[in-house]
Write a protein that holds these residues in place. Structure first.
Motif, mmCIF file in Angstrom:
data_model
loop_
_atom_site.group_PDB
_atom_site.id
_atom_site.type_symbol
_atom_site.label_atom_id
_atom_site.label_comp_id
_atom_site.label_asym_id
_atom_site.label_seq_id
_atom_site.Cartn_x
_atom_site.Cartn_y
_atom_site.Cartn_z
ATOM 1 N N ALA A 43 129.418 -23.396 56.986
ATOM 2 C CA ALA A 43 130.306 -22.680 56.071
ATOM 3 C C ALA A 43 131.033 -23.686 55.188
ATOM 4 N N SER A 44 131.390 -23.265 53.981
ATOM 5 C CA SER A 44 132.080 -24.187 53.078
ATOM 6 C C SER A 44 133.317 -23.537 52.468
ATOM 7 N N LEU A 45 134.295 -24.380 52.229
ATOM 8 C CA LEU A 45 135.512 -23.993 51.521
ATOM 9 C C LEU A 45 135.513 -24.769 50.214
ATOM 10 N N VAL A 46 135.610 -24.063 49.092
ATOM 11 C CA VAL A 46 135.607 -24.689 47.772
ATOM 12 C C VAL A 46 137.049 -24.768 47.278
ATOM 13 N N VAL A 47 137.461 -25.981 46.911
ATOM 14 C CA VAL A 47 138.801 -26.189 46.360
ATOM 15 C C VAL A 47 138.612 -26.784 44.966
ATOM 16 N N GLU A 48 139.015 -26.031 43.948
ATOM 17 C CA GLU A 48 138.841 -26.465 42.564
ATOM 18 C C GLU A 48 139.904 -27.484 42.175
ATOM 19 N N ALA A 49 139.572 -28.292 41.166
ATOM 20 C CA ALA A 49 140.508 -29.280 40.653
ATOM 21 C C ALA A 49 141.824 -28.606 40.284
ATOM 22 N N GLY A 50 142.918 -29.212 40.685
ATOM 23 C CA GLY A 50 144.241 -28.664 40.406
ATOM 24 C C GLY A 50 144.766 -27.761 41.510
ATOM 25 N N ALA A 51 143.940 -27.452 42.501
ATOM 26 C CA ALA A 51 144.355 -26.567 43.597
ATOM 27 C C ALA A 51 144.639 -27.378 44.856
ATOM 28 N N SER A 52 145.384 -26.762 45.759
ATOM 29 C CA SER A 52 145.673 -27.413 47.035
ATOM 30 C C SER A 52 145.835 -26.372 48.136
ATOM 31 N N VAL A 53 145.675 -26.843 49.351
ATOM 32 C CA VAL A 53 145.925 -26.035 50.545
ATOM 33 C C VAL A 53 146.844 -26.881 51.418
ATOM 34 N N ALA A 54 148.111 -26.512 51.493
ATOM 35 C CA ALA A 54 149.101 -27.325 52.190
ATOM 36 C C ALA A 54 149.004 -27.213 53.705
ATOM 37 N N ASP A 55 148.463 -26.097 54.198
ATOM 38 C CA ASP A 55 148.365 -25.918 55.648
ATOM 39 C C ASP A 55 147.107 -25.125 55.981
ATOM 40 N N LEU A 56 146.048 -25.835 56.340
ATOM 41 C CA LEU A 56 144.775 -25.179 56.635
ATOM 42 C C LEU A 56 144.860 -24.236 57.825
ATOM 43 N N SER A 57 145.805 -24.451 58.729
ATOM 44 C CA SER A 57 145.907 -23.568 59.897
ATOM 45 C C SER A 57 146.285 -22.144 59.494
ATOM 46 N N ALA A 58 146.849 -21.984 58.298
ATOM 47 C CA ALA A 58 147.214 -20.654 57.808
ATOM 48 C C ALA A 58 146.040 -19.951 57.130
ATOM 49 N N LEU A 59 144.955 -20.678 56.910
ATOM 50 C CA LEU A 59 143.788 -20.141 56.222
ATOM 51 C C LEU A 59 142.675 -19.914 57.234
ATOM 52 N N ARG A 60 142.136 -18.712 57.273
ATOM 53 C CA ARG A 60 141.091 -18.375 58.248
ATOM 54 C C ARG A 60 139.761 -18.137 57.569
ATOM 55 N N ARG A 61 138.699 -18.409 58.319
ATOM 56 C CA ARG A 61 137.350 -18.101 57.861
ATOM 57 C C ARG A 61 137.133 -16.598 57.979
ATOM 58 N N THR A 62 136.040 -16.106 57.419
ATOM 59 C CA THR A 62 135.777 -14.662 57.445
ATOM 60 C C THR A 62 135.631 -14.128 58.867
ATOM 61 N N ASP A 63 135.219 -14.976 59.809
ATOM 62 C CA ASP A 63 135.091 -14.530 61.199
ATOM 63 C C ASP A 63 136.399 -14.673 61.977
ATOM 64 N N GLY A 64 137.480 -15.106 61.310
ATOM 65 C CA GLY A 64 138.787 -15.234 61.940
ATOM 66 C C GLY A 64 139.065 -16.604 62.529
ATOM 67 N N SER A 65 138.065 -17.474 62.582
ATOM 68 C CA SER A 65 138.265 -18.806 63.162
ATOM 69 C C SER A 65 138.927 -19.744 62.150
ATOM 70 N N ARG A 66 139.426 -20.857 62.666
ATOM 71 C CA ARG A 66 140.065 -21.859 61.812
ATOM 72 C C ARG A 66 139.025 -22.743 61.136
ATOM 73 N N TRP A 67 139.415 -23.316 60.017
ATOM 74 C CA TRP A 67 138.565 -24.256 59.314
ATOM 75 C C TRP A 67 138.661 -25.626 59.971
ATOM 76 N N ALA A 68 137.525 -26.281 60.159
ATOM 77 C CA ALA A 68 137.431 -27.663 60.629
ATOM 78 C C ALA A 68 136.233 -28.270 59.913
ATOM 79 N N PHE A 69 136.429 -29.405 59.256
ATOM 80 C CA PHE A 69 135.409 -29.930 58.363
ATOM 81 C C PHE A 69 134.743 -31.188 58.902
#
Length: 141
Positions: A43-69
């Motif tokens: 699975a992939s998470l796309v982050v466009e130029a100029g964007a940020s994610v300050a806390d990945l633990s608050a962002l879930r994958r479609t299956d409800g699991s956490r992101w780990a890259f």
């Protein structure tokens, strides 16, 4: 047969040159793709130029699991600044080229690698040029 298109006096060649220029603008956007598996797989998470994610633990994958890259691909000359803690705390590294396996990238403090250790992401660099009506380059015959 005329090579003119039935609108605004453009030739077919000028029309298609404009179309190609617009397509190139769309593809000029910089972004970073973060993958859950090595070698740009999973699975992939796309982050466009100029964007940020300050806390990945608050962002879930479609299956409800956490992101780990485990791998990162950068496109369009961007730089991905990542940290090991939320809100850009902890150790940091800047990624400016593709990393097929984050396990091969040691963390600054010698406390392991960046594999599955990213907690915050900020992507900087070229962003998509904004297009407003009437600003596309048009060749006139």
């Amino acid at each position: 047969m005329s090579s003119r298109l039935p609108f605004r006096g453009h030739t077919a060649a000028a029309f298609f040159a404009t179309l190609v220029a617009l397509v190139n603008l769309v593809h000029a956007q910089g972004r970073a793709l973060f993958y859950t598996e090595p070698n740009f797989q999973g699975a992939s998470l796309v982050v466009e130029a100029g964007a940020s994610v300050a806390d990945l633990s608050a962002l879930r994958r479609t299956d409800g699991s956490r992101w780990a890259f485990s791998s990162v691909r950068v496109e369009g000359g961007v730089r991905a600044s990542v940290s090991s803690g939320p809100n850009f705390s902890g150790e940091r590294v800047e990624i400016a080229t593709d990393v097929a396996d984050l396990f091969s990238l040691p963390r600054n403090g010698g406390s392991g690698t960046w594999d599955q250790a990213i907690a915050a992401i900020a992507v900087s660099g070229p962003t998509r040029p904004s297009m407003t009506p009437g600003t596309a380059p048009i060749a006139r015959s």
